[in-house]
Design an enzyme around this catalytic site. Structure first.
Site, PDB file in Angstrom:
ATOM      1  N   GLY A  74       0.824  -1.205   0.000  1.00  0.00           N
ATOM      2  CA  GLY A  74       0.000   0.000   0.000  1.00  0.00           C
ATOM      3  C   GLY A  74       0.855   1.249   0.000  1.00  0.00           C
ATOM      4  N   HIS A  92      -3.116   0.807   8.411  1.00  0.00           N
ATOM      5  CA  HIS A  92      -1.795   1.431   8.244  1.00  0.00           C
ATOM      6  C   HIS A  92      -1.868   2.648   7.308  1.00  0.00           C
ATOM      7  CE1 HIS A  92       2.736   0.973   7.634  1.00  0.00           C
ATOM      8  NE2 HIS A  92       2.403   1.780   6.654  1.00  0.00           N
ATOM      9  N   GLU A  93      -2.537   2.474   6.181  1.00  0.00           N
ATOM     10  CA  GLU A  93      -2.567   3.560   5.184  1.00  0.00           C
ATOM     11  C   GLU A  93      -3.436   4.735   5.635  1.00  0.00           C
ATOM     12  OE1 GLU A  93      -0.337   3.411   3.013  1.00  0.00           O
ATOM     13  OE2 GLU A  93       0.099   1.282   3.197  1.00  0.00           O
ATOM     14  N   CYS A 138       6.966  -0.644   6.484  1.00  0.00           N
ATOM     15  CA  CYS A 138       6.446   0.520   5.760  1.00  0.00           C
ATOM     16  C   CYS A 138       7.479   0.971   4.738  1.00  0.00           C
ATOM     17  CB  CYS A 138       6.167   1.643   6.758  1.00  0.00           C
ATOM     18  SG  CYS A 138       5.635   3.183   5.996  1.00  0.00           S
ATOM     19  N   LEU A 139       7.007   1.353   3.559  1.00  0.00           N
ATOM     20  CA  LEU A 139       7.917   1.817   2.509  1.00  0.00           C
ATOM     21  C   LEU A 139       8.693   3.063   2.954  1.00  0.00           C
ATOM     22  CD1 LEU A 139       5.568   1.478  -0.601  1.00  0.00           C
ATOM     23  CD2 LEU A 139       7.566   0.058  -0.079  1.00  0.00           C
ATOM     24  N   HIS A 188      -1.507   6.921   7.924  1.00  0.00           N
ATOM     25  CA  HIS A 188      -0.592   7.828   7.211  1.00  0.00           C
ATOM     26  C   HIS A 188      -1.284   9.168   6.922  1.00  0.00           C
ATOM     27  CE1 HIS A 188       3.202   5.946   6.212  1.00  0.00           C
ATOM     28  NE2 HIS A 188       2.634   4.850   5.750  1.00  0.00           N
ATOM     29  N   GLN A 211       3.174   9.926   1.493  1.00  0.00           N
ATOM     30  CA  GLN A 211       4.461   9.253   1.303  1.00  0.00           C
ATOM     31  C   GLN A 211       5.186   9.734   0.045  1.00  0.00           C
ATOM     32  OE1 GLN A 211       2.646   5.134   2.050  1.00  0.00           O
ATOM     33  NE2 GLN A 211       4.727   4.906   2.833  1.00  0.00           N
TER      34      GLN A 211
HETATM   35 ZN   LIG Z   1       3.431   2.996   5.435  1.00  0.00          ZN
END
Ligand SMILES: [Zn+2]
Length: 157
Positions: A46, A134-135, A92-93, A138, A51
């Site tokens: 995701g 999670h998203e 997480c990215l 963000h 981000q």
């Molecule tokens: Zn993330």
């Protein structure tokens, strides 16, 4: 479509609250297309707009349980229902190389708008439910690291 740069922890943009999307126009569609390309390139599950430095409530994610090729676009998403929390490992990215234990639901339902502004609901299990949470976090400027109880070593492929 264009690849966007993924911001990493330490960048202040990741701590900011995102504004709702109000116009479902070409600008939004370009953002969604770019986010999809960036997500697919990253190998993640995701990606949220902050981000890539865009403070809008936009998320793309892969429904890895149903069809790993299908990208779900979530505009102004909200988790509206979830079951009991269980311990799971998350990454997480924007926090490369770090994985840790967090509490997440094993099932969740999300309400969101599509790229044309139509509201819909969608359910997800396991990693998809985890990703819904999670998203959307963000979008409020929160990272999973705030919830980690213990970091773990995960072997990289
Ligand atoms: Zn993330």
């Amino acid at each position: 479509m264009a690849l966007r740069t993924i911001l990493t922890v330490g960048d202040e943009t990741l701590k900011k609250k995102c504004r709702p999307v109000t116009e479902f126009n070409d600008h939004l569609h370009t953002l969604l297309d770019d986010m999809t390309e960036t997500l697919l390139e990253s190998g993640g599950v995701g990606l949220a707009a902050p981000q890539i430095g865009i403070l809008r409530r936009v998320v793309v994610l892969l429904d890895v349980n149903k069809d790993p090729e299908e990208v779900i676009e979530l505009i102004n998403p909200e988790v509206i229902e979830m079951n009991e929390l269980e311990q799971t490992i998350e990454g997480c990215l924007s926090v490369p190389g770090k994985y840790g234990y967090v509490m997440r639901p094993t099932w969740a339902k999300i309400r969101a708008q599509d790229r044309n502004g139509n509201w819909f609901e969608r359910e997800g299990e396991g990693i998809v439910a985890q990703c819904f949470c999670h998203e959307t976090e963000h979008l409020d400027g929160h990272l999973f690291t705030e919830k980690v109880t213990e970091y773990v070593e995960v072997e990289q492929e």
